[in-house]
Design a protein around this motif. Sequence first.
Motif, mmCIF file in Angstrom:
data_model
loop_
_atom_site.group_PDB
_atom_site.id
_atom_site.type_symbol
_atom_site.label_atom_id
_atom_site.label_comp_id
_atom_site.label_asym_id
_atom_site.label_seq_id
_atom_site.Cartn_x
_atom_site.Cartn_y
_atom_site.Cartn_z
ATOM 1 N N SER A 197 6.384 -41.616 -23.985
ATOM 2 C CA SER A 197 5.097 -41.057 -24.398
ATOM 3 C C SER A 197 4.327 -41.941 -25.366
ATOM 4 C CB SER A 197 5.313 -39.685 -25.039
ATOM 5 O OG SER A 197 6.105 -39.802 -26.215
ATOM 6 N N VAL A 198 4.957 -42.972 -25.928
ATOM 7 C CA VAL A 198 4.277 -43.777 -26.957
ATOM 8 C C VAL A 198 3.789 -45.120 -26.418
ATOM 9 C CG1 VAL A 198 5.618 -42.687 -28.793
ATOM 10 C CG2 VAL A 198 6.395 -44.878 -27.843
ATOM 11 N N PHE A 199 3.935 -45.342 -25.102
ATOM 12 C CA PHE A 199 3.542 -46.621 -24.518
ATOM 13 C C PHE A 199 2.388 -46.477 -23.532
ATOM 14 C CE2 PHE A 199 7.920 -47.338 -25.837
ATOM 15 C CZ PHE A 199 7.811 -48.567 -26.486
ATOM 16 N N ARG A 200 1.638 -47.548 -23.413
ATOM 17 C CA ARG A 200 0.612 -47.609 -22.379
ATOM 18 C C ARG A 200 1.274 -47.713 -21.009
ATOM 19 N NH1 ARG A 200 -4.281 -51.524 -24.588
ATOM 20 N NH2 ARG A 200 -4.444 -50.615 -26.676
ATOM 21 N N GLN A 201 0.455 -47.741 -19.977
ATOM 22 C CA GLN A 201 0.985 -47.789 -18.614
ATOM 23 C C GLN A 201 1.802 -49.048 -18.348
ATOM 24 O OE1 GLN A 201 -2.265 -47.188 -15.870
ATOM 25 N NE2 GLN A 201 -2.185 -44.957 -16.083
ATOM 26 N N ASP A 202 1.535 -50.120 -19.105
ATOM 27 C CA ASP A 202 2.285 -51.356 -18.884
ATOM 28 C C ASP A 202 3.718 -51.275 -19.413
ATOM 29 O OD1 ASP A 202 1.967 -51.576 -21.647
ATOM 30 O OD2 ASP A 202 0.644 -53.314 -21.545
ATOM 31 N N GLY A 203 4.030 -50.214 -20.143
ATOM 32 C CA GLY A 203 5.375 -50.048 -20.662
ATOM 33 C C GLY A 203 5.735 -50.999 -21.784
ATOM 34 N N LEU A 204 4.747 -51.738 -22.265
ATOM 35 C CA LEU A 204 4.992 -52.741 -23.311
ATOM 36 C C LEU A 204 4.220 -52.446 -24.583
ATOM 37 C CD1 LEU A 204 6.129 -55.451 -24.325
ATOM 38 C CD2 LEU A 204 4.207 -56.581 -23.168
ATOM 39 N N HIS A 205 2.946 -52.194 -24.445
ATOM 40 C CA HIS A 205 2.092 -51.998 -25.617
ATOM 41 C C HIS A 205 2.011 -50.520 -26.005
ATOM 42 C CE1 HIS A 205 0.609 -55.854 -23.883
ATOM 43 N NE2 HIS A 205 0.732 -56.202 -25.148
ATOM 44 N N LEU A 206 1.867 -50.288 -27.290
ATOM 45 C CA LEU A 206 1.789 -48.925 -27.799
ATOM 46 C C LEU A 206 0.451 -48.277 -27.449
ATOM 47 C CD1 LEU A 206 3.320 -49.423 -31.371
ATOM 48 C CD2 LEU A 206 4.465 -48.512 -29.339
ATOM 49 N N ASP A 208 -2.049 -44.665 -28.446
ATOM 50 C CA ASP A 208 -2.466 -44.040 -29.703
ATOM 51 C C ASP A 208 -1.315 -43.305 -30.390
ATOM 52 O OD1 ASP A 208 -5.002 -45.003 -29.301
ATOM 53 O OD2 ASP A 208 -5.830 -43.114 -28.549
ATOM 54 N N LYS A 209 -0.470 -42.659 -29.607
ATOM 55 C CA LYS A 209 0.676 -41.952 -30.190
ATOM 56 C C LYS A 209 1.647 -42.928 -30.851
ATOM 57 C CE LYS A 209 0.738 -37.945 -27.058
ATOM 58 N NZ LYS A 209 1.546 -37.217 -26.034
ATOM 59 N N TYR A 211 0.908 -45.937 -32.073
ATOM 60 C CA TYR A 211 0.310 -46.471 -33.292
ATOM 61 C C TYR A 211 0.254 -45.431 -34.404
ATOM 62 C CZ TYR A 211 -0.953 -50.964 -31.253
ATOM 63 O OH TYR A 211 -0.901 -52.218 -30.694
ATOM 64 N N ALA A 212 0.135 -44.173 -34.037
ATOM 65 C CA ALA A 212 0.159 -43.114 -35.053
ATOM 66 C C ALA A 212 1.497 -43.113 -35.790
ATOM 67 C CB ALA A 212 -0.102 -41.755 -34.397
ATOM 68 N N ILE A 213 2.575 -43.376 -35.053
ATOM 69 C CA ILE A 213 3.894 -43.477 -35.690
ATOM 70 C C ILE A 213 3.925 -44.658 -36.645
ATOM 71 C CG2 ILE A 213 6.338 -43.964 -35.250
ATOM 72 C CD1 ILE A 213 6.052 -42.430 -32.603
ATOM 73 N N TRP A 214 3.420 -45.793 -36.193
ATOM 74 C CA TRP A 214 3.386 -46.986 -37.054
ATOM 75 C C TRP A 214 2.525 -46.743 -38.292
ATOM 76 C CZ3 TRP A 214 3.256 -52.390 -34.267
ATOM 77 C CH2 TRP A 214 4.469 -52.573 -33.596
ATOM 78 N N ASN A 215 1.391 -46.085 -38.100
ATOM 79 C CA ASN A 215 0.496 -45.814 -39.232
ATOM 80 C C ASN A 215 1.216 -45.012 -40.313
ATOM 81 O OD1 ASN A 215 -1.523 -47.039 -37.731
ATOM 82 N ND2 ASN A 215 -2.482 -45.115 -37.114
ATOM 83 N N THR A 216 1.932 -43.977 -39.881
ATOM 84 C CA THR A 216 2.644 -43.108 -40.823
ATOM 85 C C THR A 216 3.746 -43.865 -41.561
ATOM 86 O OG1 THR A 216 2.182 -41.168 -39.461
ATOM 87 C CG2 THR A 216 4.003 -40.996 -41.020
ATOM 88 N N LEU A 217 4.466 -44.704 -40.830
ATOM 89 C CA LEU A 217 5.574 -45.454 -41.429
ATOM 90 C C LEU A 217 5.083 -46.526 -42.406
ATOM 91 C CD1 LEU A 217 7.705 -45.933 -38.181
ATOM 92 C CD2 LEU A 217 8.337 -44.508 -40.150
ATOM 93 N N LEU A 218 3.970 -47.145 -42.087
ATOM 94 C CA LEU A 218 3.493 -48.273 -42.906
ATOM 95 C C LEU A 218 2.657 -47.837 -44.093
ATOM 96 C CD1 LEU A 218 3.500 -51.358 -43.134
ATOM 97 C CD2 LEU A 218 1.469 -51.398 -41.672
ATOM 98 N N ALA A 219 1.960 -46.716 -43.964
ATOM 99 C CA ALA A 219 1.016 -46.278 -45.002
ATOM 100 C C ALA A 219 1.597 -46.279 -46.422
ATOM 101 C CB ALA A 219 0.470 -44.884 -44.654
ATOM 102 N N PRO A 220 2.839 -45.828 -46.646
ATOM 103 C CA PRO A 220 3.369 -45.823 -48.030
ATOM 104 C C PRO A 220 3.471 -47.219 -48.664
ATOM 105 C CG PRO A 220 4.694 -44.409 -46.612
ATOM 106 C CD PRO A 220 3.791 -45.191 -45.717
ATOM 107 N N TYR A 221 3.458 -48.261 -47.841
ATOM 108 C CA TYR A 221 3.599 -49.622 -48.368
ATOM 109 C C TYR A 221 2.253 -50.291 -48.629
ATOM 110 C CZ TYR A 221 8.403 -49.040 -46.794
ATOM 111 O OH TYR A 221 9.691 -48.577 -46.607
ATOM 112 N N LEU A 222 1.174 -49.621 -48.228
ATOM 113 C CA LEU A 222 -0.163 -50.198 -48.378
ATOM 114 C C LEU A 222 -0.905 -49.456 -49.471
ATOM 115 C CD1 LEU A 222 -1.146 -50.609 -44.598
ATOM 116 C CD2 LEU A 222 0.183 -52.133 -46.069
ATOM 117 N N HIS A 223 -0.807 -49.966 -50.662
ATOM 118 C CA HIS A 223 -1.388 -49.251 -51.811
ATOM 119 C C HIS A 223 -2.274 -50.194 -52.615
ATOM 120 C CE1 HIS A 223 1.802 -51.387 -53.931
ATOM 121 N NE2 HIS A 223 2.649 -50.879 -53.054
#
Length: 223
Positions: A197-206, A208-209, A211-223
């Motif tokens: 569910s988190v990949f585009r049709q190519d099965g390689l690139h993320l 929106d779902k 990237y939403a995971i990446w956004n949540t994980l990275l946000a605490p480190y960007l201050h």
Amino acid sequence: MKTVRWLAINIVCLLGLALSQTLYADNLVDFKFAKEINAFRQWDSKNSVPKQATLFVGSSSIRYWPTASAFPNIAVINRGFGGSVTAEVLQVYEHVIGKYAPARVVIYVGDNDIAAGVSVTDTIAQLKRLINRIKGDFPHAEVIYLPIKPSLSRWSLWPLMQQVNQSIQTYASGTDNLVYVDTATPLLDPNGQPKQSVFRQDGLHLNDKGYAIWNTLLAPYLH
């Protein structure tokens, strides 16, 4: 006579500068992603680049990431390009990293290295070379390494990619201002397989779902 000589010297200097700039540009023509790098150069020549920004650099997983809208409260520069390997990021280092004055640098690269047949040992060596060059040029900047992600299309390569990730994670644990943020494991389902569910049709690139995971994980480190 002195005035004429002075003018001649200045003309020669200007011609030399123009020639060097032309050669510099021509050297980029043979680069696989020259169009993208030249687009960065054109943008920078027409816009003010924020200092102390968070610089995102690496391959297409960075390029497709809408980093500015994902992190609207910080200054962001995105310099992801093509399906680049680490050696290509190093090749155009001055265009995508060295010319800026970032507060932190977020790296995602290495995925394409393994897919292209670069060995685990060489991929690790190139990544360390890139990290150490950034740290040498910007000793006060924080470097954030995002590990190679598991994906549907490259699942057979995951054991090799894990070796790279583990090596850089160990390296980060003993290196100042180098942070390893695990953005890979959360892309796996409870059975240890890539979440479709988190990949585009190519099965390689993320998508929106993803990237939403990446956004949540990275946000605490960007201050």
